[in-house]
Enzyme design. Sequence first.
Site, PDB file in Angstrom:
ATOM      1  N   SER A  13      17.709  33.166  55.862  1.00 36.87           N
ATOM      2  CA  SER A  13      17.812  32.074  55.063  1.00 36.87           C
ATOM      3  C   SER A  13      19.217  31.866  54.448  1.00 36.87           C
ATOM      4  O   SER A  13      19.471  32.797  53.830  1.00 36.87           O
ATOM      5  CB  SER A  13      16.603  31.996  53.942  1.00 36.87           C
ATOM      6  OG  SER A  13      16.762  30.884  53.180  1.00 36.87           O
TER       7      SER A  13
ATOM      8  N   HIS B 100      20.102  30.311  51.704  1.00 41.81           N
ATOM      9  CA  HIS B 100      20.461  30.479  50.439  1.00 41.81           C
ATOM     10  C   HIS B 100      20.296  31.851  49.630  1.00 41.81           C
ATOM     11  O   HIS B 100      20.274  31.932  48.490  1.00 41.81           O
ATOM     12  CB  HIS B 100      19.686  29.306  49.671  1.00 41.81           C
ATOM     13  CG  HIS B 100      18.077  29.719  49.339  1.00 41.81           C
ATOM     14  ND1 HIS B 100      17.624  30.389  48.368  1.00 41.81           N
ATOM     15  CD2 HIS B 100      17.048  29.580  50.414  1.00 41.81           C
ATOM     16  CE1 HIS B 100      16.272  30.477  48.406  1.00 41.81           C
ATOM     17  NE2 HIS B 100      15.778  30.032  49.661  1.00 41.81           N
TER      18      HIS B 100
ATOM     19  N   THR C  87      17.267  16.070  64.027  1.00 44.82           N
ATOM     20  CA  THR C  87      18.708  15.895  64.064  1.00 44.82           C
ATOM     21  C   THR C  87      19.185  17.345  63.229  1.00 44.82           C
ATOM     22  O   THR C  87      18.761  17.419  62.154  1.00 44.82           O
ATOM     23  CB  THR C  87      19.099  14.776  63.569  1.00 44.82           C
ATOM     24  OG1 THR C  87      18.594  13.737  64.228  1.00 44.82           O
ATOM     25  CG2 THR C  87      20.674  14.729  63.266  1.00 44.82           C
TER      26      THR C  87
ATOM     27  N   CYS D  96       7.822  35.068  42.269  1.00 42.24           N
ATOM     28  CA  CYS D  96       7.914  33.998  43.595  1.00 42.24           C
ATOM     29  C   CYS D  96       7.608  32.667  42.990  1.00 42.24           C
ATOM     30  O   CYS D  96       8.629  31.799  43.222  1.00 42.24           O
ATOM     31  CB  CYS D  96       7.194  34.377  44.470  1.00 42.24           C
ATOM     32  SG  CYS D  96       8.081  34.562  46.132  1.00 42.24           S
TER      33      CYS D  96
HETATM   34  C1  PLP Z   1      13.274  33.559  50.083  1.00 40.75           C
HETATM   35  C2  PLP Z   1      12.649  34.146  50.997  1.00 40.75           C
HETATM   36  C3  PLP Z   1      11.680  33.565  52.282  1.00 40.75           C
HETATM   37  C4  PLP Z   1      11.802  32.147  52.203  1.00 40.75           C
HETATM   38  O1  PLP Z   1      13.043  31.379  52.760  1.00 40.75           O
HETATM   39  P1  PLP Z   1      13.187  29.992  52.233  1.00 40.75           P
HETATM   40  O2  PLP Z   1      14.531  29.517  53.051  1.00 40.75           O
HETATM   41  O3  PLP Z   1      13.356  29.858  50.917  1.00 40.75           O
HETATM   42  O4  PLP Z   1      12.205  29.300  52.837  1.00 40.75           O
HETATM   43  C5  PLP Z   1      11.208  34.147  53.169  1.00 40.75           C
HETATM   44  N1  PLP Z   1      11.056  35.557  53.226  1.00 40.75           N
HETATM   45  C6  PLP Z   1      11.723  36.445  52.138  1.00 40.75           C
HETATM   46  C7  PLP Z   1      11.739  37.683  52.247  1.00 40.75           C
HETATM   47  C8  PLP Z   1      12.428  35.669  51.357  1.00 40.75           C
HETATM   48  O5  PLP Z   1      12.944  36.383  50.218  1.00 40.75           O
END
Ligand code: PLP
Length: 387
Positions: free
Chosen positions: A199, A201, A237, A325
């Site tokens: 991910s 972010h 897209t 969370c």
């Molecule tokens: C943040 C996180 C996710 C989810 O990722 P998103 O991009 O926010 O949907 C999944 N698994 C773990 C371990 C995370 O820390």
Amino acid sequence: MKRSYLDYAATTPVAPEVLDAMLPYFHDFPGNPSAIYAEGQQARQAVETARVSLARLINARPDEILFLSGGTEADNMALSGILNANGCGGSHIVTTAIEHHAVLETCYSLEKKGTSVTILPVDSQGLLDPLEVARAIRPDTSVVSVILANNEIGTVQRLPEISRITREKGVYLHTDAVQAVGRVPVDVQALGVDLLSISAHKLYGPKGIGALYVRKGTRISPILWGGGQERGKRSGTENVPGIVGLGKAAELAAASITSEVERLSKLRDRLIAGLLATVPETRLNGHPTQRLPNNANFSFDYVEGESVCLNLDLAGISASPGSACSSTSTAPSHVLLALGLPQHQAFGSLRLSLGRWTTGEDIERVLEVLPGIVARLRAMSPIWTRK
Ligand SMILES: *Cc1c(COP(=O)(O)O)cnc(C)c1O
């Protein structure tokens, strides 16, 4: 007063270099990567350059990277995609009690459709015994899913030992590596995994973009259908600015990971040693050494993590209750309960997670204010005073 942001496990700010790389793709280069004219080709090239950068970070091939909307979708796609490709129903998934909700809830939804799910326990430090995996695999097992680095307690699993077993038994291994990629070196060959979730972010990229590594030859079905983007595996897209941002974030991570691991580990160790020395009846959750360099998770007896967080917030420090969370959930953390913590300790927990802009001053500030906060809250607790 400058705030101390200590919740990098929840999300990270977009790095200025990442933002700069993204901005042109909102207006100056507006093309749809599927278009055949110049704008389309520019966008296509940007997407493919990002794919190369991300592949390089995890030692994969570019054509093994699927871009999608984030860690949650990557986890959903990995499990549902494998199950669908192998004829859903009657199949079996093996996972652990400390997975992210994106994995656990996907398993529960598949279970309702006839998939059987085995959830393995972990020890008191959050480690999975690879032998448990060996014992759980059945002839109808399709995939094993084990989180690489836990988002709450930071424990890092011994994936190479687990992949030796899954390979021998011929089942796919997925790992949710969302907390690990960009923070510690991640090499899909060394780990031996077939699928790996990322991910943006969590590594100084934007929200709403991520990737799934799918080892070449892995049989996986799409979970979204449409125009056939991403080699037919993920229609829709492409989020071009997001993908460019993730690529840039991967490049930055590759260049800084070694020095950041060292710098953050020192800060983390100072934080852990300082708090354990100054706050009585406190425990560190997770593994003492086999943990993310940026994670510290504590349980303070006789106080609520939420109250600690609210008080830290007033002192200019952002952190999460260990059971975090979602601030809307009041249930104790499934991860802390899986370690065997009693309910009151699971409720009395706090996660501090460090990152690029964390300095020694932030750590000293926590060490200065947190012991007083815990002492004040305990003084108000009837259980504490009865002691
Ligand atoms: C943040 C996180 C996710 C989810 O990722 P998103 O991009 O926010 O949907 C999944 N698994 C773990 C371990 C995370 O820390």
